[in-house]
Enzyme design. Sequence first.
Site, PDB file in Angstrom:
ATOM      1  N   LYS A  99     -32.096  93.906  22.904  1.00  0.00           N
ATOM      2  CA  LYS A  99     -33.464  93.952  23.398  1.00  0.00           C
ATOM      3  C   LYS A  99     -33.790  92.712  24.227  1.00  0.00           C
ATOM      4  CE  LYS A  99     -36.271  96.613  22.682  1.00  0.00           C
ATOM      5  NZ  LYS A  99     -36.668  97.835  23.453  1.00  0.00           N
TER       6      LYS A  99
ATOM      7  N   TYR B 196     -28.872  94.315  17.572  1.00  0.00           N
ATOM      8  CA  TYR B 196     -30.083  94.987  18.046  1.00  0.00           C
ATOM      9  C   TYR B 196     -30.979  94.036  18.815  1.00  0.00           C
ATOM     10  CZ  TYR B 196     -34.955  96.431  17.890  1.00  0.00           C
ATOM     11  OH  TYR B 196     -36.256  96.687  18.228  1.00  0.00           O
TER      12      TYR B 196
ATOM     13  N   THR C 148     -39.611  93.713  21.319  1.00  0.00           N
ATOM     14  CA  THR C 148     -39.796  93.423  19.897  1.00  0.00           C
ATOM     15  C   THR C 148     -39.895  91.929  19.646  1.00  0.00           C
ATOM     16  OG1 THR C 148     -38.691  93.540  17.730  1.00  0.00           O
ATOM     17  CG2 THR C 148     -37.278  93.528  19.651  1.00  0.00           C
ATOM     18  N   ASP C 149     -40.584  91.557  18.571  1.00  0.00           N
ATOM     19  CA  ASP C 149     -40.645  90.147  18.204  1.00  0.00           C
ATOM     20  C   ASP C 149     -39.298  89.623  17.702  1.00  0.00           C
ATOM     21  OD1 ASP C 149     -40.576  91.482  15.766  1.00  0.00           O
ATOM     22  OD2 ASP C 149     -42.377  90.542  14.949  1.00  0.00           O
ATOM     23  N   GLU C 150     -38.372  90.526  17.421  1.00  0.00           N
ATOM     24  CA  GLU C 150     -37.070  90.104  16.908  1.00  0.00           C
ATOM     25  C   GLU C 150     -36.257  89.317  17.938  1.00  0.00           C
ATOM     26  OE1 GLU C 150     -34.811  92.707  14.358  1.00  0.00           O
ATOM     27  OE2 GLU C 150     -36.547  94.001  14.074  1.00  0.00           O
TER      28      GLU C 150
ATOM     29  N   ASP D  50     -28.406  91.352   0.225  1.00  0.00           N
ATOM     30  CA  ASP D  50     -29.188  91.103   1.427  1.00  0.00           C
ATOM     31  C   ASP D  50     -28.431  91.530   2.680  1.00  0.00           C
ATOM     32  OD1 ASP D  50     -31.402  90.338   2.813  1.00  0.00           O
ATOM     33  OD2 ASP D  50     -31.286  88.208   2.307  1.00  0.00           O
TER      34      ASP D  50
END
Length: 339
Positions: A157, A153, A125-127, A275
């Site tokens: 990854k 998370y 993932t780009d995260e 948020d």
Amino acid sequence: MTIIVTGGAGFIGSNFIYYQLREHKDDRIVCVDSLTYAGNLSTLAQAMKNPGFRFVRADITDREAIYRVFEEEKPDAVVNFAAESHVDRSIESPEVFLRTNILGTEVMMDACRKYGNVRYHQVSTDEVYGDLPLDRPDLLFTETTPIHTSSPYSASKASADLLVGAYYRTYGLPVTISRCSNNYGPYHFPEKLIPLMIINALHDKPLPVYGTGENVRDWLYVEDHCAAIDLVLRKGRIGEVYNIGGHNEMKNIDIVKLICKALGKSESLITYVSDRKGHDMRYAIDPTKIHNELGWLPATKFSDGLQKTVEWYLENREWWETIISGEYKNYYERMYGNR
């Protein structure tokens, strides 16, 4: 080829299976999925009718079960989609993310090593790159952008990615990694932004938007992502990372407004909520490398992809209604309980 696809009852994994069955009719696809909350076997109902497809219910951290699948199938390649992926859930319960996303990756690669140095592809993932400032639209994530995670998370990854790279350097395992931007399209689990907004809007329920909705994501139609992974698997350079992006940067609030418009619903349904902790502001991927090396570009404009996605959810109410009711969890037992 015989390809093991882990996490194939989930969103991107199932779309990848359908892409493979359509584009590579001579291949055999073996789906391994533990059917956790986001794994839905009814998603694969059409694949079940294909003689070149097999489903195995197993957890990728279960070494014995995974080795058994390798012994039975003798795969040529593995594409690992299996992952816990919802950021909010990772904030509440980090442990399950570390177990599946890191230890599961290790088990899959150990199986690849044990049974013939099998080709392995990690879907990431780009995260893992963290986020970018809103006021620097010139900045994009490249494959050399330093890892800078924000949530349990994304940290899990990134850890898996580092482990994949280590297996390549230490053991010579033939690996590739792809890091994608936010996907959308058919079979997307209803807790995610786009399907959640579609379904809530259809029921005239509040559309909860984090903060002010200014967070920006790069959106990629899932079929375009599947085509990119297929290219990397078959033609990508071993040991390399490939970023897969959609060239579709959108603010969350603008997406919600587009969904309201597509469904003829009032924007008064939009509700701003507190948020998320550590909420990344902007993701944006530079897919130059995969374009230059493999010729891939996203084929779907966001406006077209969103319209197709809205239409899919309108035409497949039974699929998501059974998920919302929880009934989908009983599908496996109905299908296989007495076999």
